[in-house]
Design a protein around this motif. Sequence first.
Motif, PDB file in Angstrom:
ATOM      1  N   ASP A  74      -5.006   6.893  -1.680  1.00  0.00           N
ATOM      2  CA  ASP A  74      -4.411   5.641  -1.230  1.00  0.00           C
ATOM      3  C   ASP A  74      -4.380   4.641  -2.384  1.00  0.00           C
ATOM      4  O   ASP A  74      -5.363   4.488  -3.098  1.00  0.00           O
ATOM      5  CB  ASP A  74      -5.223   5.066  -0.068  1.00  0.00           C
ATOM      6  CG  ASP A  74      -5.274   6.015   1.119  1.00  0.00           C
ATOM      7  OD1 ASP A  74      -4.323   6.804   1.299  1.00  0.00           O
ATOM      8  OD2 ASP A  74      -6.266   5.962   1.874  1.00  0.00           O
ATOM      9  N   ALA A 112       2.179   6.150  -7.133  1.00  0.00           N
ATOM     10  CA  ALA A 112       2.814   4.924  -6.635  1.00  0.00           C
ATOM     11  C   ALA A 112       3.183   4.065  -7.830  1.00  0.00           C
ATOM     12  O   ALA A 112       2.474   4.054  -8.838  1.00  0.00           O
ATOM     13  CB  ALA A 112       1.855   4.170  -5.713  1.00  0.00           C
ATOM     14  N   THR A 147       0.845  -1.191   0.000  1.00  0.00           N
ATOM     15  CA  THR A 147       0.000   0.000   0.000  1.00  0.00           C
ATOM     16  C   THR A 147       0.880   1.240   0.000  1.00  0.00           C
ATOM     17  O   THR A 147       1.989   1.233   0.530  1.00  0.00           O
ATOM     18  CB  THR A 147      -0.937   0.048   1.224  1.00  0.00           C
ATOM     19  OG1 THR A 147      -0.142   0.041   2.412  1.00  0.00           O
ATOM     20  CG2 THR A 147      -1.902  -1.119   1.228  1.00  0.00           C
ATOM     21  N   ASN A 148       0.399   2.281  -0.625  1.00  0.00           N
ATOM     22  CA  ASN A 148       1.024   3.599  -0.624  1.00  0.00           C
ATOM     23  C   ASN A 148      -0.101   4.578  -0.327  1.00  0.00           C
ATOM     24  O   ASN A 148      -0.930   4.853  -1.198  1.00  0.00           O
ATOM     25  CB  ASN A 148       1.661   3.903  -1.986  1.00  0.00           C
ATOM     26  CG  ASN A 148       2.879   3.051  -2.247  1.00  0.00           C
ATOM     27  OD1 ASN A 148       3.950   3.345  -1.757  1.00  0.00           O
ATOM     28  ND2 ASN A 148       2.702   1.980  -2.999  1.00  0.00           N
ATOM     29  N   ASP A 149      -0.155   5.059   0.898  1.00  0.00           N
ATOM     30  CA  ASP A 149      -1.288   5.860   1.343  1.00  0.00           C
ATOM     31  C   ASP A 149      -0.938   7.344   1.463  1.00  0.00           C
ATOM     32  O   ASP A 149       0.167   7.701   1.875  1.00  0.00           O
ATOM     33  CB  ASP A 149      -1.804   5.343   2.685  1.00  0.00           C
ATOM     34  CG  ASP A 149      -2.346   3.925   2.586  1.00  0.00           C
ATOM     35  OD1 ASP A 149      -2.717   3.511   1.478  1.00  0.00           O
ATOM     36  OD2 ASP A 149      -2.400   3.240   3.625  1.00  0.00           O
ATOM     37  N   TYR A 207       4.117   0.291  -9.425  1.00  0.00           N
ATOM     38  CA  TYR A 207       3.962  -1.157  -9.309  1.00  0.00           C
ATOM     39  C   TYR A 207       4.355  -1.792 -10.638  1.00  0.00           C
ATOM     40  O   TYR A 207       3.807  -1.437 -11.677  1.00  0.00           O
ATOM     41  CB  TYR A 207       2.512  -1.540  -9.001  1.00  0.00           C
ATOM     42  CG  TYR A 207       1.982  -1.000  -7.690  1.00  0.00           C
ATOM     43  CD1 TYR A 207       2.182  -1.688  -6.502  1.00  0.00           C
ATOM     44  CD2 TYR A 207       1.286   0.198  -7.655  1.00  0.00           C
ATOM     45  CE1 TYR A 207       1.693  -1.195  -5.298  1.00  0.00           C
ATOM     46  CE2 TYR A 207       0.799   0.695  -6.453  1.00  0.00           C
ATOM     47  CZ  TYR A 207       1.004  -0.005  -5.276  1.00  0.00           C
ATOM     48  OH  TYR A 207       0.518   0.487  -4.095  1.00  0.00           O
ATOM     49  N   VAL A 230      -0.555   9.636  -0.907  1.00  0.00           N
ATOM     50  CA  VAL A 230       0.431  10.123  -1.878  1.00  0.00           C
ATOM     51  C   VAL A 230      -0.263  10.389  -3.217  1.00  0.00           C
ATOM     52  O   VAL A 230      -1.381   9.938  -3.452  1.00  0.00           O
ATOM     53  CB  VAL A 230       1.593   9.125  -2.060  1.00  0.00           C
ATOM     54  CG1 VAL A 230       2.384   8.979  -0.758  1.00  0.00           C
ATOM     55  CG2 VAL A 230       1.101   7.756  -2.522  1.00  0.00           C
TER      56      VAL A 230
END
Length: 168
Positions: free
Chosen positions: A34, A20, A13-15, A22, A17
Amino acid sequence: MTTTNFDSGSLVTNDGVTSATYSGWTFGASSAIDFANASAADLTALLNQSGGRSIILNYNGANVTDFYFKSSDGSDFQLNSFKIDNGPNGASSSLTIAGYRDGALIVAAESVNLTSSDAAGNISYTQQDNAGAEYSGLLAFNSAFNNVDEIRFVFGSLVELTVGSVSV
């Protein structure tokens, strides 16, 4: 770029921001949200119900309507297809999708309605599943999307955008 379905690995998870990354793709939004590469056990979305993972943008339902994904290294790609859904908190099933290269518009925004299949224009959409107001399907792109490095989405109201199985 490679074709990916985001199925490998564990939940990341990248909350809070604006972007992100992947599997070589950077996903983002117009303001902080998120992000997760979630399986059905982590966060439920139509795209991950049959197993595997998908990228969920805005899974906590912030009031955000503008999203994008792009090659994380800035390279151009030929977009063939990807799976999409508007998430369990998706208040909008209509959106526009546009293609960019080096920050410049290459493919004009085209409207897509996730509630019904459509083959007009540069984008074909095949609606594959729905649960209430949540819709999922496959977007296929013609040669207009052969040399882009970013795809931008604008929804009519807030959604939990989910993306899976990007084919380039």
